[in-house]
Write a protein that holds these residues in place. Structure first.
Motif, mmCIF file in Angstrom:
data_model
loop_
_atom_site.group_PDB
_atom_site.id
_atom_site.type_symbol
_atom_site.label_atom_id
_atom_site.label_comp_id
_atom_site.label_asym_id
_atom_site.label_seq_id
_atom_site.Cartn_x
_atom_site.Cartn_y
_atom_site.Cartn_z
ATOM 1 N N THR A 245 0.838 -1.208 0.000
ATOM 2 C CA THR A 245 0.000 0.000 0.000
ATOM 3 C C THR A 245 0.868 1.251 0.000
ATOM 4 O O THR A 245 0.493 2.270 -0.590
ATOM 5 C CB THR A 245 -0.929 0.015 1.221
ATOM 6 N N TRP A 246 2.030 1.172 0.642
ATOM 7 C CA TRP A 246 2.955 2.312 0.597
ATOM 8 C C TRP A 246 3.495 2.506 -0.811
ATOM 9 O O TRP A 246 3.709 3.635 -1.254
ATOM 10 C CB TRP A 246 4.112 2.086 1.567
ATOM 11 N N VAL A 247 3.709 1.406 -1.543
ATOM 12 C CA VAL A 247 4.161 1.514 -2.931
ATOM 13 C C VAL A 247 3.128 2.262 -3.763
ATOM 14 O O VAL A 247 3.465 3.123 -4.585
ATOM 15 C CB VAL A 247 4.427 0.108 -3.521
ATOM 16 N N VAL A 248 1.839 1.946 -3.542
ATOM 17 C CA VAL A 248 0.768 2.661 -4.236
ATOM 18 C C VAL A 248 0.832 4.147 -3.904
ATOM 19 O O VAL A 248 0.777 5.006 -4.790
ATOM 20 C CB VAL A 248 -0.611 2.080 -3.839
ATOM 21 N N SER A 249 0.961 4.454 -2.620
ATOM 22 C CA SER A 249 1.001 5.853 -2.190
ATOM 23 C C SER A 249 2.219 6.573 -2.751
ATOM 24 O O SER A 249 2.116 7.709 -3.231
ATOM 25 C CB SER A 249 1.013 5.912 -0.659
ATOM 26 N N ALA A 250 3.380 5.920 -2.694
ATOM 27 C CA ALA A 250 4.606 6.550 -3.195
ATOM 28 C C ALA A 250 4.523 6.811 -4.689
ATOM 29 O O ALA A 250 4.998 7.843 -5.181
ATOM 30 C CB ALA A 250 5.810 5.671 -2.873
ATOM 31 N N SER A 251 3.897 5.887 -5.426
ATOM 32 C CA SER A 251 3.776 6.053 -6.870
ATOM 33 C C SER A 251 2.912 7.256 -7.213
ATOM 34 O O SER A 251 3.295 8.112 -8.022
ATOM 35 C CB SER A 251 3.180 4.786 -7.491
ATOM 36 N N ILE A 252 1.738 7.317 -6.595
ATOM 37 C CA ILE A 252 0.820 8.425 -6.870
ATOM 38 C C ILE A 252 1.369 9.725 -6.301
ATOM 39 O O ILE A 252 1.268 10.791 -6.920
ATOM 40 C CB ILE A 252 -0.576 8.104 -6.297
ATOM 41 N N GLY A 253 1.979 9.659 -5.123
ATOM 42 C CA GLY A 253 2.544 10.859 -4.508
ATOM 43 C C GLY A 253 3.655 11.469 -5.327
ATOM 44 O O GLY A 253 3.779 12.701 -5.409
ATOM 45 N N SER A 254 4.466 10.622 -5.972
ATOM 46 C CA SER A 254 5.558 11.158 -6.791
ATOM 47 C C SER A 254 5.023 11.881 -8.015
ATOM 48 O O SER A 254 5.629 12.843 -8.497
ATOM 49 C CB SER A 254 6.495 10.023 -7.212
ATOM 50 N N VAL A 255 3.879 11.423 -8.537
ATOM 51 C CA VAL A 255 3.247 12.112 -9.663
ATOM 52 C C VAL A 255 2.719 13.476 -9.220
ATOM 53 O O VAL A 255 2.862 14.483 -9.925
ATOM 54 C CB VAL A 255 2.095 11.261 -10.237
ATOM 55 N N ALA A 256 2.117 13.500 -8.037
ATOM 56 C CA ALA A 256 1.475 14.728 -7.561
ATOM 57 C C ALA A 256 2.454 15.734 -6.983
ATOM 58 O O ALA A 256 2.139 16.934 -6.934
ATOM 59 C CB ALA A 256 0.420 14.372 -6.506
ATOM 60 N N ALA A 257 3.646 15.275 -6.536
ATOM 61 C CA ALA A 257 4.572 16.162 -5.816
ATOM 62 C C ALA A 257 4.895 17.448 -6.568
ATOM 63 O O ALA A 257 4.784 18.543 -5.995
ATOM 64 C CB ALA A 257 5.855 15.395 -5.472
ATOM 65 N N PRO A 258 5.304 17.403 -7.852
ATOM 66 C CA PRO A 258 5.608 18.665 -8.538
ATOM 67 C C PRO A 258 4.396 19.571 -8.674
ATOM 68 O O PRO A 258 4.521 20.797 -8.627
ATOM 69 C CB PRO A 258 6.125 18.210 -9.908
ATOM 70 N N SER A 259 3.208 18.973 -8.814
ATOM 71 C CA SER A 259 1.992 19.796 -8.897
ATOM 72 C C SER A 259 1.674 20.426 -7.551
ATOM 73 O O SER A 259 1.194 21.563 -7.490
ATOM 74 C CB SER A 259 0.813 18.940 -9.377
ATOM 75 N N PHE A 260 1.927 19.705 -6.452
ATOM 76 C CA PHE A 260 1.781 20.312 -5.128
ATOM 77 C C PHE A 260 2.670 21.552 -5.025
ATOM 78 O O PHE A 260 2.235 22.615 -4.568
ATOM 79 C CB PHE A 260 2.173 19.316 -4.028
ATOM 80 N N ALA A 261 3.937 21.389 -5.438
ATOM 81 C CA ALA A 261 4.887 22.503 -5.356
ATOM 82 C C ALA A 261 4.450 23.670 -6.231
ATOM 83 O O ALA A 261 4.517 24.841 -5.828
ATOM 84 C CB ALA A 261 6.285 22.032 -5.758
ATOM 85 N N ALA A 262 3.987 23.354 -7.457
ATOM 86 C CA ALA A 262 3.591 24.411 -8.391
ATOM 87 C C ALA A 262 2.361 25.167 -7.878
ATOM 88 O O ALA A 262 2.314 26.405 -7.915
ATOM 89 C CB ALA A 262 3.310 23.799 -9.762
ATOM 90 N N ARG A 263 1.344 24.429 -7.415
ATOM 91 C CA ARG A 263 0.121 25.090 -6.918
ATOM 92 C C ARG A 263 0.431 25.973 -5.702
ATOM 93 O O ARG A 263 -0.109 27.063 -5.569
ATOM 94 C CB ARG A 263 -0.930 24.044 -6.546
ATOM 95 N N HIS A 264 1.294 25.461 -4.830
ATOM 96 C CA HIS A 264 1.647 26.263 -3.649
ATOM 97 C C HIS A 264 2.406 27.512 -4.062
ATOM 98 O O HIS A 264 2.157 28.602 -3.537
ATOM 99 C CB HIS A 264 2.492 25.418 -2.692
ATOM 100 N N ARG A 265 3.330 27.369 -4.989
ATOM 101 C CA ARG A 265 4.118 28.513 -5.459
ATOM 102 C C ARG A 265 3.248 29.569 -6.123
ATOM 103 O O ARG A 265 3.473 30.768 -5.984
ATOM 104 C CB ARG A 265 5.159 28.005 -6.464
ATOM 105 N N GLN A 266 2.211 29.122 -6.839
ATOM 106 C CA GLN A 266 1.312 30.039 -7.525
ATOM 107 C C GLN A 266 0.223 30.595 -6.618
ATOM 108 O O GLN A 266 -0.534 31.475 -7.035
ATOM 109 C CB GLN A 266 0.659 29.321 -8.710
#
Length: 432
Positions: free
Chosen positions: A278-299
C-alpha cells in the motif's frame, strides 16, 4: 452530458491514467528487484548472498546520505520555479543539487573504498567482507545520482520516467546481467554499479531533452511570488527525513532478530513487505502529484491545491482497497503463497494492515509539507516517529515477539499519516 462535465470526466480519466502509469513503473521495480534478489541468492548461494545483501543495505543507506536531501528539494524547486516562468532559476537549482550530490557521493564512495578493510574487520568482524564492501563503494555514487536524476524528472512532471530511472531500470539491468551469465559475487556487484551508471545516464538524457524549458518566460506572477529559500536550506531537513525513513522500517526487524527465533524474523519480514504494497501505491501516486503540489503552492492556487490533494487521497484509497481487503480477510492464504510456514505471521499481517489502512486514508500529507517548504516541521515529525518506534520496540518485542514488532510498525506508520495531516491542517488549512 454537458461539455463541462465531459471535460471534467476526461480530466479525471487522464489523472488516473497518469497514476496508473506511475504504478506500472513501480511494478517494474518490484518485478526487477524480486527477480534480482531471488536469482542472485540462488546463483551466489547462502555464503556469498549474505555479502550481496549486506552490500545492498550499505549502498542503500549511504547513497541516501550522499543525496543529502537534495533529490527531494530539487522536485520542489524545479516544479515551483517553472510554474511561474523562472526557467533559469529551475536550471540553477538542478545544477546546484546535481553538483552537491556528485561531490558528497564521491567523498562517501572514496571513504567506503578506503576504509573497506577496517569496516569489515572491526564493524562486521569478518575480513572476507572487505572486498565486497570495496566493490560496493563503486555503486554508491551512481545510485545517488540515479535517484537525484529521477527526482529531477519528477520536478519536470515526468514522474513515470523518474520512477523508472531511480527504481526500475537498474534492478532490471542487473537482473539481465545475471541471466546473461554473471555468476560471481564480484561480477554481480560490478554489474550493479554499471546498471546504476546506465540508468543515471538515461535519466540525464531525458532531462537534457527538456532543456528548452530552462529559460525564463513571461508570467502573471512576475515580482509577486515569494522567493524560494536556497536549495540547501530546503534540502537540510529533508536529508534527516530521508535517512530516518530508510532506517526506520529496519528497527523492528533488527530487534526481533535479537530476541526472536529465525523463523519469526523471516515470516515477519515477509509480512512487513506485503503490507508495504500500500505504501508503494502511495509513493507512486505521490511522486506524480509532488511537482503539482509545489507548483500550486508557489502560484498561491489554494483551491487547486486542495482539489489535487483530495484527488490524490481518493486515488490512493481506491487503489489500496483491494490490497487491504486481502490482508485483513485472507492473511494466512497470502502468506502461504510465499511458502509453507509463513502463515505464522498471519496475525502480524493483520496488525500491519491496520497501520497501512490509516496511512491509506491520510496519505501523502508529508509530501504536501515537503513541497510547500515545511521540511523543518516534517523533520520533527520524523524524529518523533523514530522516538515512538524505539520505545515501542524496546517495550513490546522482547515480550511479544513478532506481534510486538507488528504493533510498533503499525503505530509509526499511523503516526506519520496522522501527524502530517494535522500539520497540514494547522499550517495550510486551505490545502486539505
Amino acid at each position: 452530458m454537458s461539455a463541462a462535465q465531459l471535460r471534467s470526466a476526461m480530466g479525471l480519466i487522464n489523472t488516473y491514467g497518469i497514476y496508473l502509469a506511475a504504478m506500472m513503473a513501480r511494478g517494474l521495480e518490484l518485478v526487477g528487484k524480486l527477480g534480482l534478489y531471488v536469482l542472485g541468492a540462488r546463483i551466489l548461494g547462502v555464503h556469498d548472498s549474505g555479502y550481496f545483501f549486506l552490500c545492498l543495505t550499505w549502498v542503500g543507506v549511504f547513497a541516501t546520505v550522499s543525496r543529502g536531501g537534495f533529490e527531494r528539494a530539487v522536485v520542489r524547486h524545479v516544479a515551483a520555479e517553472l510554474a511561474i516562468g523562472k526557467g533559469r532559476a529551475a536550471r540553477h537549482a538542478l545544477l546546484t543539487g546535481g553538483v552537491a550530490v556528485l561531490v558528497i557521493g564521491l567523498v562517501v564512495s572514496l571513504i567506503t573504498g578506503a576504509l573497506s578493510e577496517p569496516i569489515a574487520t572491526r564493524l562486521f568482524r569478518d575480513p572476507e567482507a572487505a572486498r565486497p564492501l570495496f566493490l560496493a563503494a563503486f555503486i554508491i555514487l551512481p545510485q545517488a545520482m540515479c535517484y537525484f536524476v529521477g527526482n529531477a524528472l519528477m520536478g519536470l512532471h515526468k514522474s513515470a520516467w523518474g520512477q523508472l530511472v531511480q527504481n526500475g531500470l537498474w534492478p532490471c539491468f542487473t537482473l539481465a546481467a545475471l541471466l546473461a551469465g554473471v555468476q560471481s559475487l564480484d561480477g554481480v556487484l560490478i554489474a550493479l554499479a554499471v546498471a546504476n551508471v546506465a540508468a543515471a545516464l538515461i535519466g540525464l538524457v531525458l532531462v537534457w531533452r527538456d532543456r528548452h524549458r530552462f529559460v525564463d518566460t513571461p508570467s502573471d506572477m512576475d515580482g509577486t511570488a515569494e522567493q524560494l529559500p536556497a536549495l540547501w536550506r530546503t534540502a537540510m531537513p529533508l536529508a534527516v527525513v530521508e535517512t530516518v525513513q530508510i532506517l526506520l522500517p529496519s528497527l523492528p526487524v533488527l530487534l526481533l532478530a535479537t530476541f526472536g527465533q529465525p523463523a519469526q524474523v523471516g515470516a515477519f519480514s515477509v509480512a512487513s513487505r506485503i503490507s508495504m504494497l500500500t505504501w508503494v501505491v502511495s509513493a507512486s501516486i505521490g511522486s506524480v502529484a509532488a511537482p503539482s503540489f509545489a507548483a500550486r503552492h508557489r502560484q498561491g492556487q489554494w483551491d487547486a491545491l486542495r482539489q489535487l490533494n483530495r484527488k490524490v487521497r481518493l486515488a490512493i484509497a481506491v487503489f489500496s482497497a483491494p490490497l487491504l481487503v486481502g490482508m485483513f480477510f485472507f492473511p494466512a492464504m497470502i502468506l502461504h503463497l510465499v511458502g509453507p510456514g509463513f502463515e505464522i505471521a498471519a496475525t502480524a499481517l493483520v496488525i500491519l494492515a491496520v497501520g497501512q489502512l490509516v496511512y491509506a486514508l491520510l496519505p501523502c500529507q508529508e509530501i504536501v509539507l515537503a513541497m510547500a517548504g515545511h521540511g523543518g516541521l516534517l523533520r520533527w515529525l520524523t524524529v518523533a516517529q523514530t522516538v515512538v518506534c524505539l520505545i515501542l520496540c524496546v517495550l513490546l518485542i522482547p515480550s511479544f515477539g513478532m506481534i510486538g514488532a507488528a504493533i510498533a510498525t503499525a503505530v509509526f506508520a499511523s503516526q506519520l499519516a496522522i501527524g502530517s495531516a494535522l500539520a497540514v491542517l494547522r499550517t495550510m488549512p486551505r490545502a486539505f
